[in-house]
Design a protein around this motif. Sequence first.
Motif, short mmCIF file in Angstrom:
data_model
loop_
_atom_site.label_atom_id
_atom_site.label_comp_id
_atom_site.label_asym_id
_atom_site.label_seq_id
_atom_site.Cartn_x
_atom_site.Cartn_y
_atom_site.Cartn_z
N SER A 110 0.88 -1.18 0.00
CA SER A 110 0.00 0.00 0.00
C SER A 110 0.91 1.22 0.00
O SER A 110 1.88 1.26 0.76
N THR A 111 0.61 2.18 -0.85
CA THR A 111 1.47 3.38 -0.89
C THR A 111 1.40 4.12 0.45
O THR A 111 2.38 4.71 0.89
N GLN A 119 -1.11 -2.41 -6.08
CA GLN A 119 -0.97 -2.59 -4.63
C GLN A 119 -1.52 -3.98 -4.27
O GLN A 119 -2.58 -4.38 -4.75
N ARG A 134 -5.40 -0.01 1.02
CA ARG A 134 -6.29 0.26 2.16
C ARG A 134 -7.36 1.27 1.79
O ARG A 134 -7.07 2.29 1.17
N ARG A 191 -11.04 3.41 3.42
CA ARG A 191 -11.52 3.97 4.69
C ARG A 191 -12.28 2.90 5.46
O ARG A 191 -12.77 1.94 4.90
N LYS A 235 -18.88 5.76 -7.61
CA LYS A 235 -17.61 6.21 -7.03
C LYS A 235 -16.46 6.10 -8.03
O LYS A 235 -16.22 5.05 -8.61
C1 BTN Z 1 -11.70 4.98 0.33
O1 BTN Z 1 -12.04 4.01 1.00
O2 BTN Z 1 -12.52 5.62 -0.33
C2 BTN Z 1 -10.26 5.44 0.33
C3 BTN Z 1 -9.43 4.70 -0.66
C4 BTN Z 1 -8.00 5.16 -0.72
C5 BTN Z 1 -7.16 4.29 -1.63
C6 BTN Z 1 -5.79 4.85 -1.84
S1 BTN Z 1 -4.89 4.01 -3.12
C7 BTN Z 1 -3.43 4.83 -2.66
C8 BTN Z 1 -3.40 4.89 -1.15
N1 BTN Z 1 -2.79 3.69 -0.61
C9 BTN Z 1 -3.69 2.93 0.05
O3 BTN Z 1 -3.45 1.83 0.57
N2 BTN Z 1 -4.89 3.54 0.05
C10 BTN Z 1 -4.85 4.81 -0.63
#
Ligand code: BTN
Length: 264
Positions: free
Chosen positions: A29-30, A53, A57, A59, A124
């Motif tokens: 994950s970045t 990735q 991750r 929210r 989305k």
């Molecule tokens: C959401 O649930 O709407 C948020 C999603 C966020 C995804 C981005 S992808 C780049 C960064 N690294 C991650 O692991 N998550 C965020």
Amino acid sequence: MEKSVIQNLLSIESRRILEEIQLFEEVDSTNAEAIRQIQAGNTANRLVVARSQSAGRGRRGRSWLSPLDAGVYMSVMKQFTLQPNALQGLSLLTALSLKEALNGLGISGLKLKWPNDILFQNKKLAGILLELQQRDRHCYLVFGIGLNIALPAELTQEIDRPVTDITSIADDIPENNRIVATVINELCSNLVEYEKSGFSSFQESWNESDSYLNSNIEIHNGEKRIIGKSLGVDSNGALLLQTVTGLQSINGGEVFPSLRELSE
Ligand code: BTN
């Protein structure tokens, strides 16, 4: 994607803010990568971007499915001096910056959903995950941005909500390098303004883009459900909800359209 191409498209302001760009073919994950680097004492402001990735991750403990080049997966890590209530405004600001950047690339019709989703026709398109790290009395913010570019059909079926991608909504699909650089330029410029005057200078633009302004909505926060009419965000980024018992200011949770009448 290519680091030198992204670098060349960055504004002077972005170059001043970001000391480094890191591009991975694959990373877990970045956001996690940026946080590991902060914990290891590698604290220069940076952009971490990946073509895929393995453990993206989302929210609220969700995962963000991230196959190779199906999306743009990026995290901006920046040191911050934070006011206690700043996180909420910054997270809204990130979504607004992404929307404005895409607009600048000719992708219009985008709306925001509090706190930080980007929608196209109620589907989305992108999500934001902000994570805060503290180390040696300094605050570091990781702005994680996931933007759908070309989702494979089987992936779309796996996601439990309506989703869309740039390929489905844009006539001319910009290169990923250009998308990344344009988003960074917009975010960096807005962060400079935010550090001067907070969220209040973005309140109006945010409300103009709000897909639920003046609509009846439900906020789900754990077991709690609050129903009301959305009056947009206040100058700190809290969502104002007109409920049967009065005006409430909401600081956490997820928005759903409400089919029920407020008097129920
Ligand atoms: C959401 O649930 O709407 C948020 C999603 C966020 C995804 C981005 S992808 C780049 C960064 N690294 C991650 O692991 N998550 C965020």
